[in-house]
Design an enzyme around this catalytic site. Structure first.
Site, PDB file in Angstrom:
ATOM      1  N   ARG A  47       0.845  -1.203   0.000  1.00 19.91           N
ATOM      2  CA  ARG A  47       0.000   0.000   0.000  1.00 19.91           C
ATOM      3  C   ARG A  47       0.877   1.249   0.000  1.00 19.91           C
ATOM      4  O   ARG A  47       0.533   2.264  -0.604  1.00 19.91           O
ATOM      5  CB  ARG A  47      -0.972   0.010   1.198  1.00 19.91           C
ATOM      6  CG  ARG A  47      -1.741   1.327   1.339  1.00 19.91           C
ATOM      7  CD  ARG A  47      -3.124   1.189   1.983  1.00 19.91           C
ATOM      8  NE  ARG A  47      -3.122   0.350   3.160  1.00 19.91           N
ATOM      9  CZ  ARG A  47      -2.627   0.710   4.357  1.00 19.91           C
ATOM     10  NH1 ARG A  47      -2.086   1.897   4.536  1.00 19.91           N
ATOM     11  NH2 ARG A  47      -2.682  -0.123   5.373  1.00 19.91           N
ATOM     12  N   TYR A  99     -14.826  17.605 -16.482  1.00 20.20           N
ATOM     13  CA  TYR A  99     -15.231  16.194 -16.484  1.00 20.20           C
ATOM     14  C   TYR A  99     -16.309  15.971 -15.421  1.00 20.20           C
ATOM     15  O   TYR A  99     -16.152  16.392 -14.277  1.00 20.20           O
ATOM     16  CB  TYR A  99     -14.014  15.309 -16.202  1.00 20.20           C
ATOM     17  CG  TYR A  99     -14.325  13.832 -16.121  1.00 20.20           C
ATOM     18  CD1 TYR A  99     -14.663  13.116 -17.267  1.00 20.20           C
ATOM     19  CD2 TYR A  99     -14.302  13.167 -14.905  1.00 20.20           C
ATOM     20  CE1 TYR A  99     -14.956  11.764 -17.198  1.00 20.20           C
ATOM     21  CE2 TYR A  99     -14.594  11.808 -14.823  1.00 20.20           C
ATOM     22  CZ  TYR A  99     -14.923  11.117 -15.971  1.00 20.20           C
ATOM     23  OH  TYR A  99     -15.214   9.783 -15.901  1.00 20.20           O
ATOM     24  N   ASP A 171      -5.798  18.910 -15.759  1.00 22.69           N
ATOM     25  CA  ASP A 171      -6.185  17.551 -16.159  1.00 22.69           C
ATOM     26  C   ASP A 171      -5.710  17.405 -17.601  1.00 22.69           C
ATOM     27  O   ASP A 171      -6.296  17.964 -18.527  1.00 22.69           O
ATOM     28  CB  ASP A 171      -7.706  17.401 -16.035  1.00 22.69           C
ATOM     29  CG  ASP A 171      -8.185  15.993 -16.431  1.00 22.69           C
ATOM     30  OD1 ASP A 171      -7.455  15.295 -17.163  1.00 22.69           O
ATOM     31  OD2 ASP A 171      -9.304  15.621 -16.018  1.00 22.69           O
ATOM     32  N   LYS A 196      -7.127   6.200 -20.166  1.00 25.72           N
ATOM     33  CA  LYS A 196      -7.339   6.648 -21.548  1.00 25.72           C
ATOM     34  C   LYS A 196      -6.078   6.409 -22.389  1.00 25.72           C
ATOM     35  O   LYS A 196      -5.705   5.279 -22.591  1.00 25.72           O
ATOM     36  CB  LYS A 196      -7.799   8.107 -21.538  1.00 25.72           C
ATOM     37  CG  LYS A 196      -8.878   8.412 -20.473  1.00 25.72           C
ATOM     38  CD  LYS A 196     -10.204   7.712 -20.722  1.00 25.72           C
ATOM     39  CE  LYS A 196     -11.165   7.740 -19.543  1.00 25.72           C
ATOM     40  NZ  LYS A 196     -11.448   9.050 -18.974  1.00 25.72           N
TER      41      LYS A 196
END
Ligand SMILES: *Cc1c(COP(=O)(O)O)cnc(C)c1O
Length: 372
Positions: A47, A99, A171, A196
């Site tokens: 983690r 977004y 972004d 993406k």
């Protein structure tokens, strides 16, 4: 070294134990201590850090030319961590066409915890100045935007934001590090949905933040991730890093194909309007030409005859897949208003297209028959 070379080599070395050229996937959740209690390789528990995640972070930091990177389980998890790192009661300015998941987080999740948000037209610099408050800590930019491919002047927005004492996050998902370098234009932090173009094959979710400097804000995001646990799996990191090796070559092909498809659509009698920043008629063309090295693989098109006409074109395509998302090798097409629901401000006759890596002639022929 040049971008293409860094895309292939940054973060990658042959495995010291076996000589394997492709990095092994380290599924181990935990790492052995030496007798003296130390961790010689630096890994303790997955983690906190994992070799596959470290490789991806090294590569992304190199591609964006930042100080460090933090990889997440999704783009949305990366976005969420940025907002979590702000002071209680801070104010954020974001584009009105940001977004939808980013808007949802600000409006539905963080507002309950006292975070304030203003949504403005980021191409209107006067509106930006007017929106700044003494507690404005963050200005969020997304360019090109969804679904109308609006272009924001990153340098101009960054100058105003910095004047007001706010940090600038870009972004950079749609542009990718190849086509747009937000740090050169004044950004402080870059966010990617690696789902993406970075992954590039529609088979992995991921997100990455890249910081220009390793400061207290970056460290607090890292600490939030370590405690909150929004980490990507080793296999996810491996897939994203594998995708990145071909990113520059794919992005040039996506841009070339999208340019050709945009041109074809622009000249078609059944098309009302095409939104693609590479077209000289696009309102953001000049700024895009100045701040981007290519115009990317995304475009939108309004079909003459309203929602039904647009839906019937979507129903008839054969090579394009009717699906949301973007950035894979296959071309996707979607009727945006249906995805966004009744509150959508998107024109009902608009189709959004992610232009893939098929031959442009075949894509154009498919659209031609669907428009007939
Ligand atoms: C997809 C996307 C996101 C969200 O990323 P996920 O990986 O789906 O969580 C954020 N911003 C943009 C511009 C996107 O396209």
């Amino acid at each position: 070294m040049k971008f293409e070379t860094r895309a292939v080599h940054a973060g990658r070395t042959a495995d010291p134990a076996t000589g394997a050229v492709a990095q092994p996937i380290y599924l181990s959740t935990t790492f052995e201590r030496e007798a003296d209690g130390s961790f010689p390789a630096g890994y303790v528990y997955s983690r906190s850090a994992n070799p596959n995640r470290a490789a991806l972070e090294t590569c992304m930091s190199s591609l964006e030319e930042g100080a460090s990177a933090i990889a997440f389980a999704s783009g949305s998890a990366a976005t969420m961590s940025v907002f979590q790192a702000l002071s209680p009661g801070a104010h954020v300015i974001a584009p009105e066409d940001v977004y939808y998941g980013t808007k949802l987080q600000l409006q539905d999740i963080f507002a309950r915890w006292g975070l304030q948000a203003s949504f403005i037209d980021m191409s209107d610099l006067e509106a930006l100045k007017a929106a700044c408050r003494p507690n404005t800590e963050l200005v969020w930019i997304e360019t090109p935007s969804n679904p109308l491919l609006k272009i924001t002047d990153i340098s101009a927005v960054a100058a105003i934001a910095h004047e007001a004492g706010a940090r600038v996050v870009v972004d950079n998902t749609w542009a990718t590090p190849l086509l747009q370098s937000p740090f050169e234009l004044g950004a402080d932090l870059i966010m990617h949905s690696s789902t993406k173009y970075l992954g590039g094959h529609s088979d992995v979710l991921g997100g990455v933040l890249v910081a220009k400097v390793e400061d207290d804000f970056t460290r607090s995001i890292r600490a939030l991730q370590g405690a909150g646990g929004a980490v990507p799996s080793p296999f996810d990191c491996w897939l994203v890093l594998r995708g990145i090796q071909t990113l520059p070559w794919r992005m040039r092909a996506h841009s070339d194909n999208a340019g050709r498809v945009a041109q074809f659509l622009q000249e078609h009698p059944r098309v009302e309007r095409v939104f693609y920043p590479g077209l000289p008629e696009h309102p953001g063309h000049e700024i895009a030409a100045g701040q981007m090295k290519g115009f990317g693989g995304m475009l939108s098109v309004q079909i003459t005859g309203g929602a039904d006409a647009a839906m019937s074109v979507a129903a008839r395509v054969q090579i394009f897949t009717r699906a949301t998302s973007l950035g894979g090798t296959e071309s996707l097409l979607e009727h945006r208003a249906s995805i966004e629901g009744p509150a959508s401000k998107t024109p009902p006759n608009l189709l959004r297209v992610s232009v893939g890596l098929e031959h442009a002639d075949d894509l154009i022929a498919d659209l031609e028959q669907a428009l007939r």
